[in-house]
Scaffold this active site. Structure first.
Site, PDB file in Angstrom:
ATOM      1  N   CYS A 114      34.784 -28.815  -7.515  1.00 42.71           N
ATOM      2  CA  CYS A 114      35.720 -28.244  -8.496  1.00 42.71           C
ATOM      3  C   CYS A 114      35.657 -26.712  -8.558  1.00 42.71           C
ATOM      4  CB  CYS A 114      35.433 -28.808  -9.888  1.00 42.71           C
ATOM      5  SG  CYS A 114      35.354 -30.600  -9.915  1.00 42.71           S
ATOM      6  N   HIS A 257      37.561 -24.446 -15.739  1.00 44.03           N
ATOM      7  CA  HIS A 257      37.822 -25.705 -15.038  1.00 44.03           C
ATOM      8  C   HIS A 257      38.113 -26.780 -16.080  1.00 44.03           C
ATOM      9  CE1 HIS A 257      37.743 -29.073 -12.486  1.00 44.03           C
ATOM     10  NE2 HIS A 257      36.558 -29.512 -12.871  1.00 44.03           N
ATOM     11  N   ASN A 287      40.938 -34.240 -14.758  1.00 41.58           N
ATOM     12  CA  ASN A 287      40.195 -33.335 -13.877  1.00 41.58           C
ATOM     13  C   ASN A 287      40.748 -33.455 -12.456  1.00 41.58           C
ATOM     14  OD1 ASN A 287      38.299 -32.110 -12.229  1.00 41.58           O
ATOM     15  ND2 ASN A 287      36.522 -33.042 -13.243  1.00 41.58           N
TER      16      ASN A 287
HETATM   17  N1  COA Z   1      35.544 -46.394 -22.385  1.00 40.64           N
HETATM   18  C1  COA Z   1      34.762 -46.908 -23.340  1.00 40.64           C
HETATM   19  N2  COA Z   1      33.416 -46.773 -23.350  1.00 40.64           N
HETATM   20  C2  COA Z   1      32.879 -46.062 -22.344  1.00 40.64           C
HETATM   21  C3  COA Z   1      33.635 -45.501 -21.315  1.00 40.64           C
HETATM   22  C4  COA Z   1      35.027 -45.693 -21.361  1.00 40.64           C
HETATM   23  N3  COA Z   1      35.834 -45.192 -20.436  1.00 40.64           N
HETATM   24  N4  COA Z   1      32.820 -44.856 -20.467  1.00 40.64           N
HETATM   25  C5  COA Z   1      31.584 -45.012 -20.926  1.00 40.64           C
HETATM   26  N5  COA Z   1      31.604 -45.742 -22.065  1.00 40.64           N
HETATM   27  C6  COA Z   1      30.473 -46.156 -22.884  1.00 40.64           C
HETATM   28  C7  COA Z   1      29.201 -46.172 -22.092  1.00 40.64           C
HETATM   29  O1  COA Z   1      29.049 -47.378 -21.385  1.00 40.64           O
HETATM   30  C8  COA Z   1      28.178 -46.006 -23.173  1.00 40.64           C
HETATM   31  O2  COA Z   1      27.949 -47.227 -23.794  1.00 40.64           O
HETATM   32  P1  COA Z   1      26.459 -47.736 -24.111  1.00 40.64           P
HETATM   33  O3  COA Z   1      25.917 -46.709 -25.052  1.00 40.64           O
HETATM   34  O4  COA Z   1      26.681 -49.079 -24.685  1.00 40.64           O
HETATM   35  O5  COA Z   1      25.786 -47.716 -22.777  1.00 40.64           O
HETATM   36  C9  COA Z   1      28.851 -45.073 -24.170  1.00 40.64           C
HETATM   37  O6  COA Z   1      30.264 -45.186 -23.897  1.00 40.64           O
HETATM   38  C10 COA Z   1      28.443 -43.632 -24.031  1.00 40.64           C
HETATM   39  O7  COA Z   1      28.459 -43.307 -22.655  1.00 40.64           O
HETATM   40  P2  COA Z   1      28.105 -41.886 -22.134  1.00 40.64           P
HETATM   41  O8  COA Z   1      28.195 -41.874 -20.641  1.00 40.64           O
HETATM   42  O9  COA Z   1      26.830 -41.426 -22.771  1.00 40.64           O
HETATM   43  O10 COA Z   1      29.320 -41.065 -22.773  1.00 40.64           O
HETATM   44  P3  COA Z   1      29.570 -39.535 -22.812  1.00 40.64           P
HETATM   45  O11 COA Z   1      29.800 -39.099 -24.187  1.00 40.64           O
HETATM   46  O12 COA Z   1      28.544 -38.768 -21.998  1.00 40.64           O
HETATM   47  O13 COA Z   1      30.961 -39.416 -22.047  1.00 40.64           O
HETATM   48  C11 COA Z   1      31.804 -38.712 -19.912  1.00 40.64           C
HETATM   49  C12 COA Z   1      31.064 -39.783 -20.700  1.00 40.64           C
HETATM   50  C13 COA Z   1      31.881 -39.111 -18.468  1.00 40.64           C
HETATM   51  C14 COA Z   1      33.190 -38.593 -20.505  1.00 40.64           C
HETATM   52  C15 COA Z   1      31.052 -37.376 -20.083  1.00 40.64           C
HETATM   53  O14 COA Z   1      29.706 -37.552 -19.801  1.00 40.64           O
HETATM   54  C16 COA Z   1      31.590 -36.296 -19.209  1.00 40.64           C
HETATM   55  O15 COA Z   1      32.720 -35.867 -19.344  1.00 40.64           O
HETATM   56  N6  COA Z   1      30.727 -35.739 -18.321  1.00 40.64           N
HETATM   57  C17 COA Z   1      31.087 -34.660 -17.440  1.00 40.64           C
HETATM   58  C18 COA Z   1      31.877 -35.195 -16.338  1.00 40.64           C
HETATM   59  C19 COA Z   1      32.575 -34.153 -15.576  1.00 40.64           C
HETATM   60  O16 COA Z   1      33.168 -33.243 -16.096  1.00 40.64           O
HETATM   61  N7  COA Z   1      32.522 -34.277 -14.277  1.00 40.64           N
HETATM   62  C20 COA Z   1      33.287 -33.521 -13.392  1.00 40.64           C
HETATM   63  C21 COA Z   1      32.477 -32.590 -12.654  1.00 40.64           C
HETATM   64  S1  COA Z   1      33.506 -31.387 -11.953  1.00 40.64           S
END
Ligand code: COA
Length: 330
Positions: A114, A257, A287
């Protein structure tokens, strides 16, 4: 006299189809409320099955050249930043060179995920300022939908497809101060395992991580990347400004980004910049990897948020893990 490198044209392209949160509700166990609250994303643009990264890159390039008032034969170099190339060889930049008919131009791809467009701008600035080249096309293009595991709710809600292109040219007009003021890039390879997309390396460990066990898909530890992103975007902006004796108050528009609104909000707080000066179009596109910053720049210009003399700051992070920041005097 110091040669300055200036952006003289910007273009963009988007995947043809729209994928909404309610579409995703039918594919994995998720819901609109969760996605909007945790990411800010409402819909994404997805490339058709026979639209590849080179097609998106080509469309954005045509628009950028038109905006610049240049013909393809004016180009000395084409740099395409991508992690979803049609082929490993030929490079996407070579496909674009052929389609444009930019026969004079050298061409190569870079992989900074990215961060790619910012990485390409950093190189373009060097080639222009050292006098080697006059006109360089830098494209950030990705079709992440083609490597997304649509059984994995932790990643499939995030990504969309697009391309952003800029023409960087020599500015020798002493009365025109428009230029790339500073560009800084970096990498933290020791964190690279948090975001992987295998090519030759098809081991069991990588396979086990993936919901569909498909090694041609992207896997990510979202919370690790999240922490890195908030910290590194703030540090990158502060350090790049400090390198050229500027402060946050000098910024007219910050284009981060577009990965997650919570990441942007976290970085904005650390940078201590007024959120009104931050450009966000993530809800419409998700993204788009290397394409995000270029598409956002194009939309910011079209919306009249970029004016002559403004200081525009681009900041990105991504797989690698990598990061980069560019300060532009518009
Ligand atoms: N819908 C519903 N629940 C979801 C879900 C979805 N799409 N995705 C994950 N969950 C659940 C998980 O399973 C977890 O449940 P659990 O506690 O029972 O295990 C809970 O939601 C929390 O998951 P978590 O991964 O801790 O959530 P988060 O707040 O970290 O959000 C992302 C997840 C991916 C949105 C976040 O981590 C993120 O944006 N990270 C950066 C990613 C990014 O920008 N990457 C690009 C790099 S350029």
């Amino acid at each position: 006299m110091q040669i300055k490198a200036k952006i003289i044209g910007v273009g963009h392209a988007l995947g043809e189809d729209v994928l909404t949160n309610s579409d995703l509700e039918k594919m994995v166990e998720t819901n609109d409320e969760w996605i909007v609250e945790r990411t800010g994303i409402r819909e994404r643009r997805i490339a058709k099955a026979d639209t590849y990264t080179s097609d998106l890159a080509y469309r954005a390039s045509r628009e950028a050249l038109e905006d610049a008032g240049l013909s393809p034969m004016d180009l000395d170099l084409i740099i395409v930043a991508t992690v979803t190339p049609d082929f490993l060889t030929p490079a996407v930049s070579c496909i674009v060179q052929a389609k444009l008919g930019a026969d004079r131009a050298a061409a190569y791809d870079i992989n900074q995920a990215c961060t790619g467009l910012v990485g390409g701008l950093t190189m373009a600035q060097q080639f222009i300022e050292n006098g080697k080249y006059r006109h360089i096309l830098v494209v950030g293009a990705d079709a992440l939908s083609k490597v997304t595991d649509y059984k994995d709710r932790k990643t499939c809600i995030l990504f969309g497809d697009g391309a952003g292109a800029v023409v960087v040219s020599r500015n020798e007009d002493p009365d025109d101060d428009s230029r790339i003021v500073a560009a800084k890039i970096g990498a933290v390879g020791s964190l690279g395992h948090n975001l992987t997309l295998p090519f030759l390396r098809m081991d069991e460990e990588e396979k086990a991580k993936r919901v569909s066990k498909d090694l041609h898909s992207l896997w990510m530890d979202g919370s690790e990347v999240f922490k890195f992103a908030v910290r590194i975007m703030a540090e990158a902006v502060k350090e790049t400004l400090a390198d050229v004796g500027m402060t946050v108050d000098d910024i007219d528009l910050l284009i981060p980004h577009q990965a997650n609104t919570r990441i942007i909000d976290g970085a904005v707080k650390r940078i201590k910049i007024n959120p009104d000066k931050v450009f966000v179009n993530l809800p419409k596109y998700g993204n788009m990897s290397a394409a995000s910053i270029g598409v956002a720049l194009k939309e910011a210009i079209d919306e009249g948020r970029v004016k002559r003399g403004d200081t525009i700051v681009l900041v990105g992070f991504g797989g690698g893990l990598t990061w980069g920041c560019t300060i532009l005097k518009w």
